[in-house]
Write a protein that holds these residues in place. Structure first.
Motif, PDB file in Angstrom:
ATOM      1  N   ARG A 200       0.831  -1.103   0.104  1.00 13.56           N
ATOM      2  CA  ARG A 200       0.073  -0.023  -0.044  1.00 13.56           C
ATOM      3  C   ARG A 200       0.972   1.140  -0.072  1.00 13.56           C
ATOM      4  N   TRP A 201       1.890   1.284   0.733  1.00  9.98           N
ATOM      5  CA  TRP A 201       2.700   2.474   1.043  1.00  9.98           C
ATOM      6  C   TRP A 201       3.567   2.792  -0.292  1.00  9.98           C
TER       7      TRP A 201
ATOM      8  N   HIS B  11       0.835   4.158  -2.927  1.00  3.63           N
ATOM      9  CA  HIS B  11       0.590   5.628  -2.460  1.00  3.63           C
ATOM     10  C   HIS B  11       1.810   6.341  -3.387  1.00  3.63           C
TER      11      HIS B  11
ATOM     12  N   ASN C 134       1.433   9.185  -6.419  1.00  6.82           N
ATOM     13  CA  ASN C 134       1.857  10.480  -6.311  1.00  6.82           C
ATOM     14  C   ASN C 134       2.844  11.064  -7.068  1.00  6.82           C
TER      15      ASN C 134
END
Length: 199
Positions: free
Chosen positions: A104-105, A108, A112
């Motif tokens: 998940r990190w 993201h 971005n």
């Protein structure tokens, strides 16, 4: 002084779990002492050469205990026969939860900062990995509540491989805003999961 950690994935699950331990889900709201334990667990995981047992990885076990003490927290630590011909068992620390955090990190971070076909492929594979982890954890939580606390290896090898390959097409992952000393501590040349250098 801040440093950067450049990470090239080699496909090992420890790579994703390491990112997850260093970047756990924000809803956990870990206190500073808990963060310290998670950082120690990450370093312990990186230096680990054998099975991830409670006896061999006390910091990782402490990190799992922190999660399991939280409301609705679940990090599997299951029993496994040490030898098929023996009755003795050992406790294995499952990495599915920190792998999910790491996926998940990374998703993201890529969402971005990156654009293009390779970035989209990486995003799809990372969310697929996170979903497979969540499915396994839900299944394990039901088993554990029923009292069946034997370790069951997560069936996520295919998702790990796909995510690793997709990330490799993007190039090294860069972890910024990390203390230079910490980045250096996580740069271990013998680790098969990745090669890292602090800058």
């Amino acid at each position: 002084m801040n440093g950067a950690l450049y990470v090239c994935f080699g496909g090992a699950q420890q790579s994703f779990a390491l990112f997850g331990l260093l970047n756990p889900h924000q809803h956990l709201k870990l206190a500073l002492p808990e963060r310290v334990i998670f950082n120690l667990a990450a370093q312990e995981l990186q230096n680990s050469l054998g099975d991830l047992t409670v006896a061999a990885c006390p910091n990782l076990a402490d990190a799992a205990a922190i999660i399991n003490k939280k409301p609705r927290g679940f990090w599997p630590v299951g029993l496994q026969h040490a030898n098929a011909s023996e009755d003795s068992k050992r406790q294995i620390i499952d990495l599915t939860l920190p792998i999910s955090w790491g996926a998940r990190w990374l998703a993201h971070a890529i969402g971005n900062d990156c654009e293009g076909e390779y970035a989209q492929q990486a995003l799809n594979s990372l969310w697929g990995l996170a979903g497979a982890c969540d499915w396994h954890l839900e299944k394990e939580a039901v088993r554990y509540r029923k009292g069946v606390q034997l370790w069951d290896p997560p069936p996520i090898a295919k998702y790990l491989q796909e995510a690793s390959q997709a990330l490799a097409r993007l190039g090294p992952v860069i972890m910024l805003n990390m203390p230079k000393e910490a980045a250096a501590a996580y740069s271990h040349p013998t680790n098969e999961a990745f090669h890292a250098t602090a800058a």
